[in-house]
Design an enzyme around this catalytic site. Sequence first.
Site, PDB file in Angstrom:
ATOM      1  N   LYS A   1     -49.172 -19.032  22.329  1.00  0.00           N
ATOM      2  CA  LYS A   1     -48.771 -20.142  23.208  1.00  0.00           C
ATOM      3  C   LYS A   1     -49.849 -21.226  23.217  1.00  0.00           C
ATOM      4  O   LYS A   1     -49.564 -22.424  23.105  1.00  0.00           O
ATOM      5  CB  LYS A   1     -48.535 -19.603  24.624  1.00  0.00           C
ATOM      6  CG  LYS A   1     -48.435 -20.664  25.699  1.00  0.00           C
ATOM      7  CD  LYS A   1     -47.169 -21.471  25.581  1.00  0.00           C
ATOM      8  CE  LYS A   1     -47.235 -22.713  26.450  1.00  0.00           C
ATOM      9  NZ  LYS A   1     -46.079 -23.575  26.296  1.00  0.00           N
TER      10      LYS A   1
ATOM     11  N   CYS B   1     -49.611 -28.889  30.135  1.00  0.00           N
ATOM     12  CA  CYS B   1     -49.690 -27.992  28.969  1.00  0.00           C
ATOM     13  C   CYS B   1     -50.667 -28.518  27.920  1.00  0.00           C
ATOM     14  O   CYS B   1     -51.768 -28.007  27.793  1.00  0.00           O
ATOM     15  CB  CYS B   1     -48.308 -27.820  28.347  1.00  0.00           C
ATOM     16  SG  CYS B   1     -47.196 -26.872  29.379  1.00  0.00           S
TER      17      CYS B   1
ATOM     18  N   TYR C   1     -46.156 -38.487  32.006  1.00  0.00           N
ATOM     19  CA  TYR C   1     -46.891 -38.201  30.767  1.00  0.00           C
ATOM     20  C   TYR C   1     -45.971 -38.193  29.560  1.00  0.00           C
ATOM     21  O   TYR C   1     -46.436 -38.153  28.421  1.00  0.00           O
ATOM     22  CB  TYR C   1     -47.681 -36.895  30.881  1.00  0.00           C
ATOM     23  CG  TYR C   1     -46.854 -35.643  30.890  1.00  0.00           C
ATOM     24  CD1 TYR C   1     -46.487 -35.011  29.703  1.00  0.00           C
ATOM     25  CD2 TYR C   1     -46.429 -35.078  32.083  1.00  0.00           C
ATOM     26  CE1 TYR C   1     -45.717 -33.863  29.705  1.00  0.00           C
ATOM     27  CE2 TYR C   1     -45.658 -33.930  32.097  1.00  0.00           C
ATOM     28  CZ  TYR C   1     -45.309 -33.335  30.909  1.00  0.00           C
ATOM     29  OH  TYR C   1     -44.538 -32.196  30.918  1.00  0.00           O
TER      30      TYR C   1
END
Length: 424
Positions: free
Chosen positions: A203, A257, A313
């Site tokens: 990930k 993230c 974003y």
Amino acid sequence: MKKVCVVGLGYIGLPTSAIFAKAGIEVVGVDVSERVINLLNKGEIHIEEVGLPELIKEVVADGRLKGSVTPEKADAFIIAVPTPIHEDNSANVDYVISATKAILPYLEKGNVVIVESTIPPRTMDDVVAPIIKEHGLDPYKDVYLAHCPERVLPGRILIELIENTRIIGGVTPEASSKAAEVYRTVVTGDILETEAVTAEMSKLMENTFRDVNIALANELVKISAKLGVNAHDVIELANRHPRVNLHQPGPGVGGHCLAVDPYFIVEKAVEESPLIQTARTINNSMPEFVVEQVSRLTCELEAPKLAVFGLTYKGNIDDVRESPALDIAQMLVDDQRFNVSVYDPHVRDEQVPFTLDSFEDAVNGAHLVVILADHNEFKELDLKKLKAHMKTPVVFDTKNCSPLGEEVLTYRIGDLTNLKAIQE
Ligand SMILES: NC(=O)c1ccc[n+]([C@@H]2O[C@H](COP(=O)([O-])OP(=O)(O)OC[C@H]3O[C@@H](n4cnc5c(N)ncnc54)[C@H](O)[C@@H]3O)[C@@H](O)[C@H]2O)c1
């Protein structure tokens, strides 16, 4: 599997709860925020996501999903709480720790415990498993612990939760297989079983790959500005090579993230990760680069009025977490030289530290529109309307998304070769 308890009802936990409920499984959704729970139990939600309001309304009305501030006994627990970074960029796994502790009184032998939150390598073994062990259950035998990272795209979450390939990283092979069974009830994509640490690292590397490649595109923008090259043309032409895929440049990298996950790797292997660290530095430097270009464009104006378009974003979402657009807007607002109006049709006033304006108020009398998010509204900008309202119809598009036309002079972030200061 009859019942699932989902802990953390944000962008991940809420749609996850909804799709399990839709599949006929009893779901209790847990959150520390009473507001989130109260809304949910009325069939309403606190976030923007395509298709989610309707689905939540349906499954709450059917009694398949309910909200609660405390967990309940269940066959599977899914933890989807935030994993932000501290000021020093180290991972903050406190929410994962408190969510794990919160389920302990309800945890029984044979239960599956899945952490969907993005976590640093070895968190399942070094942080989550010891909490369960201390409670008196063997985390490698009595319960089935797994990390199942999320890779959904906001705006497509309900589709991707079902169709994406899932990585299931158990702390034992049995844990992987039990956790995979949980997902088979809703997922149509491939389900790949592996070890917890491999799932954690996969990930993180997915997002790090993207961060590093965006940094390369952003570096190309700076090189192109210096050498008088059009970076957009370079990217388009280079990408005609069958094995090249240069990414798109922009005002920086945001979100919880891409702008966060690379630090989880750096923290665990600082000496071994110079490339990842440099990419972070380059992407973090982009807001300043954007502000510099705005200053160059407006240096000959006495009282430049700027219309900042977009704070999120990425495009077509309402999420401003770690958003470079927000940093840029703040830098421009703080600069006394500028009179700044901010417009974002996806963001509400209470999400941001300044007042938002309507489209008309933002562009009225403006010298420059600065586009910082690729919302559809900006892709379909009415250039005639802009020209009619603006004092000098000039656009600085950091997302390369707005239409081009003779009514407006548009500078794109990768094509600053002919940049000239705006004249009154
Ligand atoms: N949003 C995405 O697109 C996305 C994609 C991939 C991975 N992730 C990861 O998934 C995780 C969750 O992200 P998100 O975007 O859903 O976060 P979010 O901030 O939208 O939601 C998290 C929710 O958890 C609640 N919460 C915090 N601590 C809690 C606790 N101890 N018990 C119960 N509830 C608690 C918060 O009140 C909040 O409602 C993060 O690790 C994130 O990095 C998110």
